[in-house]
Scaffold this motif. Sequence first.
Motif, PDB file in Angstrom:
ATOM      1  N   HIS A 174      13.452   8.193  -1.201  1.00 11.26           N
ATOM      2  CA  HIS A 174      12.587   9.031  -0.101  1.00 11.26           C
ATOM      3  C   HIS A 174      11.766   8.120   0.692  1.00 11.26           C
ATOM      4  N   VAL A 175      11.457   7.008   0.297  1.00 15.35           N
ATOM      5  CA  VAL A 175      10.589   6.057   0.987  1.00 15.35           C
ATOM      6  C   VAL A 175      11.044   4.835   1.548  1.00 15.35           C
TER       7      VAL A 175
ATOM      8  N   ASP B 188       2.073   1.797  -3.499  1.00 10.96           N
ATOM      9  CA  ASP B 188       0.839   2.202  -4.199  1.00 10.96           C
ATOM     10  C   ASP B 188       0.818   3.872  -4.089  1.00 10.96           C
ATOM     11  N   SER B 189       0.934   4.102  -2.879  1.00  7.99           N
ATOM     12  CA  SER B 189       1.009   5.726  -2.432  1.00  7.99           C
ATOM     13  C   SER B 189       2.089   6.450  -3.125  1.00  7.99           C
ATOM     14  N   CYS B 190       3.193   5.928  -3.223  1.00  8.15           N
ATOM     15  CA  CYS B 190       4.552   6.489  -4.128  1.00  8.15           C
ATOM     16  C   CYS B 190       3.778   6.775  -5.448  1.00  8.15           C
ATOM     17  N   ARG B 191       3.349   5.740  -5.969  1.00  3.90           N
ATOM     18  CA  ARG B 191       2.867   5.898  -7.455  1.00  3.90           C
ATOM     19  C   ARG B 191       1.907   6.756  -7.575  1.00  3.90           C
TER      20      ARG B 191
ATOM     21  N   LEU C 180       5.594   9.613  -7.471  1.00  3.57           N
ATOM     22  CA  LEU C 180       7.263   9.463  -7.146  1.00  3.57           C
ATOM     23  C   LEU C 180       7.715   8.386  -8.257  1.00  3.57           C
ATOM     24  N   SER C 181       8.947   8.933  -9.015  1.00 10.23           N
ATOM     25  CA  SER C 181       9.418   7.741  -9.917  1.00 10.23           C
ATOM     26  C   SER C 181      10.168   6.548  -9.236  1.00 10.23           C
TER      27      SER C 181
ATOM     28  N   SER D  13       0.993  -1.221  -0.007  1.00  6.35           N
ATOM     29  CA  SER D  13      -0.001  -0.041  -0.004  1.00  6.35           C
ATOM     30  C   SER D  13       0.884   1.197  -0.073  1.00  6.35           C
ATOM     31  N   GLN D  14       2.025   1.399   0.601  1.00  6.91           N
ATOM     32  CA  GLN D  14       2.964   2.498   0.520  1.00  6.91           C
ATOM     33  C   GLN D  14       3.437   2.400  -0.916  1.00  6.91           C
TER      34      GLN D  14
ATOM     35  N   PRO E 110      15.065   5.043   3.483  1.00  2.00           N
ATOM     36  CA  PRO E 110      15.083   5.688   5.044  1.00  2.00           C
ATOM     37  C   PRO E 110      14.275   4.636   6.073  1.00  2.00           C
ATOM     38  N   GLN E 111      13.325   4.025   5.401  1.00  2.00           N
ATOM     39  CA  GLN E 111      12.545   3.102   6.397  1.00  2.00           C
ATOM     40  C   GLN E 111      13.601   2.019   6.720  1.00  2.00           C
TER      41      GLN E 111
ATOM     42  N   GLU F  30       8.919   2.400  18.807  1.00  2.00           N
ATOM     43  CA  GLU F  30       8.400   3.295  18.220  1.00  2.00           C
ATOM     44  C   GLU F  30       7.343   3.105  17.014  1.00  2.00           C
TER      45      GLU F  30
ATOM     46  N   GLN G 295      12.991   7.714  -7.023  1.00  2.00           N
ATOM     47  CA  GLN G 295      12.673   8.720  -5.850  1.00  2.00           C
ATOM     48  C   GLN G 295      11.952   7.826  -4.627  1.00  2.00           C
TER      49      GLN G 295
END
Lengths: 243, 255
Positions: free
Chosen positions: B172-173, B157-160, B164-165, B154-155, B176-177, B254, B168
Amino acid sequence: MKLELLGVSKSFGERVALADATLDETGFRTLAVIGPSGGGKTTLLRLLAGLDVPDSGKIVINGEELPKDEERLHLYRKSIGTVFQAYNLFPHLTALENILLPLTKVQRLAEAAARETAFSLLERFGLLPQAGSRPAELSGGEQQRVAIVRAIAIRPRFLLFDEPTSALDPEMTAEVLELIEELRSEGRDLIIVTHNIGFAGKVADRCIFMAQNRLVETGSLPDIFREPGTPLLSAFLRKVLKY
Amino acid sequence: MPYKGAKPVTPFEIAFSWGIVLFLLAAVFTFAFSNIEYGWHWNAIAGYRDKFLKGWVMTLALSGASLVMSLLIGFGTALARRSAILPLRYAAALYVEIMRGTPLLVQIMLFFYVIADAFGVENRYLVGTLILSLFSGAYVSEMIRSGIESISSSQLDSCRAVGLSRIQTYRHVIVPQMMRQILPPLSGQFASIIKDSSLLSVIAVNEFTLSAQEINSYTYSTLESYIPLALGYLILTLPISLFSRSLERRFRYET
Ligand SMILES: Nc1ncnc2c1ncn2[C@@H]1O[C@H](COP(=O)(O)OP(=O)(O)OP(=O)(O)O)[C@@H](O)[C@H]1O
Ligand SMILES: [Mg+2]
């Protein structure tokens, strides 16, 4: 807004998710998509969002045919806003950063301009106190509202929603639906998949009923609620209105 | 983890329990050493303090360089294993399985005496770092792979959806995670590299273990040479291991 579907089909392996959908809707502002679970609503919305490509048929929105190659689809997706059921936000970024990322990296706004846009929208929708919070620290309703703000921040040509409140409790549902209603009264074009028949009746001027992976009925609201033209729709309405 | 409803442990209990553990450990060693009736000659090795220190620094430098390189190799391999190009994918899978399935000692020998020799690479420090990086890179790539795969669809999908290319999306996603997720096992991996680097002594890389071996052969004071060796490794690995634990705990709370 204008939406045309011409024999649009989509399968996943053997499984037909959307069969031969044909539609010609002109001049609506808000289009609601309703229907029972597994009926093909998400499949249709993902096609409209340019996230999937139909196996056959074509989709024309506002006179423009949706491309099928990834490169041009990417350009298309940059120009619209899509909000899913849940988990729209990137968990490692704050609410503010979630809004800034598409603005600065995709839309290529300068940092200062992007911040100004983000802050003014956060303020308008009462989300300023949440600007510095990560999604895990936000309520489900706040997460969805931030996701909607992120979608409208880029000035999309229209917005697509896939059951934006179905993962929320009633109180949070209300705050998200209020926001969507506000967008509608601003005159934005929306296509919204929803389980919430009452809400569909309130915001949508046109409605599509999908069941068994087909477009079964379309009409203006509340006409099709009052006089369902098919047994499938009357059965569905009887079921959802009972509760 | 204490089970639910357990009483919180008081500082006194912690200190007391550690006291017991350390006392027992000391007792076992005292008994063992008194039994072998060893004549200690600590002053025999006192003159080699610099050599110890040099070896220790070399171990640290080799391990640090290998950690950085194994991170690069690991990331490249993880990407290759997800690539659409089949030969690339298979090559990456084969590399990981071979490196993880054979002893490091064998890899060092083969690489140094056969491969590096054939390609005319003679610098044993370079070769040593390279082997250690390749060895560790196979493990790191698996950490990175599971880090990438833990990002929900789902993340993506959100990027697309936000446009975001692919690059990217990684930048950016995903990365980092993934970094947050692999930091605890990665610092554990650093401790492993430090210990594994001792095997480079077999190709005469002048690191910590080889220093101790040489000091032993000059002075015939085996324990006086190897006890500082053990302590020297612990000084490096213990803080790293504690750090890795604390990261693990922090990230768990966290999310
Ligand atoms: N990625 C996929 N892989 C396989 N089958 C899929 C996939 N997406 C959808 N389907 C199938 O296609 C059919 C339509 O699914 P879709 O998600 O569009 O329904 P829906 O109307 O959105 O349902 P709901 O109200 O539960 O969200 C279902 O039978 C579903 O199992
Ligand atoms: Mg759905």
